[in-house]
Enzyme design. Structure first.
Site, short mmCIF file in Angstrom:
data_model
loop_
_atom_site.label_atom_id
_atom_site.label_comp_id
_atom_site.label_asym_id
_atom_site.label_seq_id
_atom_site.Cartn_x
_atom_site.Cartn_y
_atom_site.Cartn_z
N TRP A 94 3.14 -0.36 12.29
CA TRP A 94 2.17 0.72 12.47
C TRP A 94 0.76 0.15 12.28
O TRP A 94 0.59 -0.88 11.60
CB TRP A 94 2.43 1.87 11.49
CG TRP A 94 2.29 1.54 10.02
CD1 TRP A 94 3.29 1.15 9.18
CD2 TRP A 94 1.10 1.58 9.23
NE1 TRP A 94 2.80 0.93 7.91
CE2 TRP A 94 1.45 1.20 7.91
CE3 TRP A 94 -0.23 1.91 9.49
CZ2 TRP A 94 0.51 1.12 6.86
CZ3 TRP A 94 -1.17 1.83 8.45
CH2 TRP A 94 -0.79 1.45 7.16
N GLU A 137 -6.86 -0.58 -2.94
CA GLU A 137 -6.35 -1.28 -1.75
C GLU A 137 -7.45 -2.14 -1.12
O GLU A 137 -7.18 -3.23 -0.63
CB GLU A 137 -5.85 -0.27 -0.71
CG GLU A 137 -4.62 0.53 -1.14
CD GLU A 137 -3.33 -0.29 -1.13
OE1 GLU A 137 -3.34 -1.41 -0.59
OE2 GLU A 137 -2.33 0.21 -1.66
N GLU A 175 -0.84 -5.51 4.02
CA GLU A 175 -1.58 -4.70 3.05
C GLU A 175 -2.96 -4.28 3.56
O GLU A 175 -3.47 -3.23 3.21
CB GLU A 175 -1.76 -5.50 1.74
CG GLU A 175 -0.50 -5.61 0.89
CD GLU A 175 -0.23 -4.34 0.09
OE1 GLU A 175 -1.15 -3.53 -0.07
OE2 GLU A 175 0.91 -4.17 -0.34
N HIS A 178 -3.71 -0.80 4.62
CA HIS A 178 -3.69 0.34 3.69
C HIS A 178 -5.09 0.84 3.39
O HIS A 178 -5.39 2.03 3.53
CB HIS A 178 -2.97 -0.03 2.38
CG HIS A 178 -1.54 -0.45 2.59
ND1 HIS A 178 -0.75 -0.96 1.58
CD2 HIS A 178 -0.75 -0.42 3.70
CE1 HIS A 178 0.45 -1.22 2.06
NE2 HIS A 178 0.47 -0.91 3.35
N GLU A 228 3.73 -3.59 -7.08
CA GLU A 228 4.17 -2.99 -5.81
C GLU A 228 4.93 -1.70 -6.10
O GLU A 228 4.80 -0.71 -5.38
CB GLU A 228 5.03 -3.95 -5.00
CG GLU A 228 4.30 -5.18 -4.51
CD GLU A 228 3.27 -4.92 -3.41
OE1 GLU A 228 2.89 -3.77 -3.14
OE2 GLU A 228 2.82 -5.90 -2.80
N THR A 231 2.35 0.99 -7.02
CA THR A 231 1.65 1.56 -5.86
C THR A 231 2.60 2.39 -5.01
O THR A 231 2.19 3.40 -4.42
CB THR A 231 0.96 0.48 -5.00
OG1 THR A 231 1.88 -0.58 -4.78
CG2 THR A 231 -0.29 -0.06 -5.67
N ASP A 260 5.63 0.79 2.81
CA ASP A 260 5.29 -0.64 2.79
C ASP A 260 5.38 -1.21 1.39
O ASP A 260 5.90 -2.31 1.17
CB ASP A 260 3.82 -0.84 3.24
CG ASP A 260 3.66 -0.91 4.76
OD1 ASP A 260 4.66 -0.73 5.47
OD2 ASP A 260 2.52 -1.15 5.19
N GLU A 261 4.85 -0.46 0.43
CA GLU A 261 4.84 -0.95 -0.96
C GLU A 261 6.28 -1.17 -1.44
O GLU A 261 6.57 -2.14 -2.14
CB GLU A 261 4.13 0.04 -1.90
CG GLU A 261 2.73 0.48 -1.47
CD GLU A 261 1.68 -0.61 -1.46
OE1 GLU A 261 2.03 -1.80 -1.59
OE2 GLU A 261 0.49 -0.28 -1.30
N HIS A 264 7.62 -4.33 -0.03
CA HIS A 264 7.03 -5.48 -0.74
C HIS A 264 7.63 -5.64 -2.13
O HIS A 264 7.85 -6.76 -2.60
CB HIS A 264 5.51 -5.32 -0.82
CG HIS A 264 4.82 -5.35 0.51
ND1 HIS A 264 3.55 -4.85 0.70
CD2 HIS A 264 5.23 -5.82 1.71
CE1 HIS A 264 3.21 -5.02 1.98
NE2 HIS A 264 4.21 -5.60 2.60
FE FE2 Z 1 1.11 -3.47 -2.23
FE FE2 Z 2 -1.09 -1.53 -0.59
#
Ligand code: FE2
Ligand code: FE2
Length: 395
Positions: A94, A137, A175, A178, A228, A231, A260-261, A264
């Site tokens: 995305w 971020e 990242e 974000h 991670e 977040t 995403d976090e 990760h």
């Molecule tokens: Fe992150």
């Molecule tokens: Fe992030």
């Protein structure tokens, strides 16, 4: 032992030998660019611009014994098939523009109007937390720098082809979306003071961070596993609240970032899981060490040029709204201790067993402390936040 270096607060430029951090005029001598060391003028006056607003620790450096570096060299192939698989293909990723009004379309102005209408329903305290998350971020250069302080895994060239370096660059690239997305959304919302937000980001990147990871990848990857997950939790909660306030688009944005976090977190916690397998003693000692020092939040040196306690104030609002709380801190530790099977580790040294007991007992201890603190702190107070034009928000 915690050695502390007292770095004095920000509004400092007027006493500095280098106002604005570049040239200086008047009675001081001018030093050529080739002069390696700054002049030792004005001894006793440690104030410099672009230093952190709070005291930072004098860091222990390179605490991983050099022979353990080989572990990371030997894990290069393992990381390729176990860590790099958690990255997403750019073509399938995305991008911020997927969630934003399209400036090339005829409907752009209408879409912006809708966005602003939706944001009108959202209270100020929510914006304070979202802005704080966004600034966190936006200080991404600091986090890439931090990972590249770690011995054995740093990107030695800037385009190194080790799995570790490939991961760090691609992680950073993922990242980077974000802060970009949250920034654009907040800008279009019209609800926040962008100039103050931008100043805070500039101050924060200039200050760096103080995670006390000692160039040590054991400590560094424990830190990133924890962060991670932190977040993931906080973006998940801002998504939930956006939904409650009726902004489904913003909920989708925060939820997408949270996903995403999570991905990760999976990668970083797999690295630590592997280290537990190879070196359980060293890894449990590292975990106990990080927990004794406490996991500092990445934006803990946040400053907006006005509020000396901006981070504490932002954290208090996040706590009150339930976006990120002291209980989450205990939950994260408990989750990771379970994820890494710390309770079941065997064959540890005496010191390792002590570290194991300490870490396994911590979540319960944190919870007790938190209950007591919550019972005490009930008096409500409010502070102005420059990010929302100095309107006051309850802490
Ligand atoms: Fe992150
Ligand atoms: Fe992030």
């Amino acid at each position: 032992m915690a050695l502390k270096l007292n770095v004095l607060s920000f509004p400092a430029a007027k006493h500095s030998a280098f106002p604005n951090g570049s040239q200086h005029r008047g009675s001081h001598r001018v030093f050529m660019a080739s002069t390696l060391h700054p002049p030792s003028v004005e001894v006793g006056n440690a104030k410099k611009p672009f230093t952190p607003p709070k005291e930072v620790h004098l860091q222990v450096t390179h605490s991983m014994p050099p022979e353990k570096r080989e572990i990371f060299d030997s894990l290069n192939g393992w990381a390729e098939s176990n860590i790099l698989v958690h990255l997403k293909d750019v073509e399938k990723s995305w991008q911020p523009s997927d969630f934003l009004p399209d400036p090339a379309s005829d409907g752009f102005e209408e879409q912006v109007k809708d966005l602003r209408e939706r944001c009108k329903e959202i209270p100020d305290d929510y914006f304070v937390v979202l802005v704080g998350d966004m600034i966190t971020e936006e200080a991404l250069p600091t986090y890439q720098t931090m990972i590249n302080t770690l011995d054995g895994v740093r990107d030695e060239t800037g385009a190194s082809l080790t799995s570790w370096a490939i991961w760090t660059r691609a992680w950073t690239a993922e990242e980077n979306r974000h802060g970009d997305l949250l920034n654009k959304y907040l800008y279009l919302s019209g609800r926040v003071d962008m100039k103050q937000i931008e100043k805070t980001t500039q101050y924060l990147i200039g200050s760096g961070m103080d995670p006390r990871t000692e160039n040590n990848p054991y400590l560094g990857f424990i830190y990133t596993s924890f962060q991670e997950r932190a977040t993931f939790i906080s973006h998940g909660n801002t998504a939930r609240l956006a939904k409650e306030h009726g902004d489904m688009k913003l909920a989708q944005i925060c939820g997408t970032i949270a996903a995403d976090e999570k991905r990760h977190e999976t990668a970083y916690s797999k690295i630590i899981e592997k280290l537990f397998e190879i070196d359980p003693d060293g890894t449990v000692l590292a975990l106990a060490d990080m927990m004794r020092k406490k996991i500092s939040m990445p934006a803990h040196l946040m400053y907006d040029g006005r509020d000396e306690n901006l981070f504490e104030h932002f954290s208090a609002v996040a706590q009150r709204l339930g976006v990120y709380t002291a209980r989450d801190y205990a939950d994260i530790l408990e989750f990771l201790v379970g994820r890494w099977n710390v309770e079941k580790l065997t064959g540890l040294s005496g010191e390792g067993r002590k570290a194991q007991d300490y870490v396994c007992g911590l979540p319960a201890r944190f919870r007790k402390l938190e209950e007591r603190a919550a019972a005490k702190a009930k008096q409500a107070s409010s502070v102005p936040f420059s990010w929302i034009f100095n309107r006051e928000v309850m802490l």
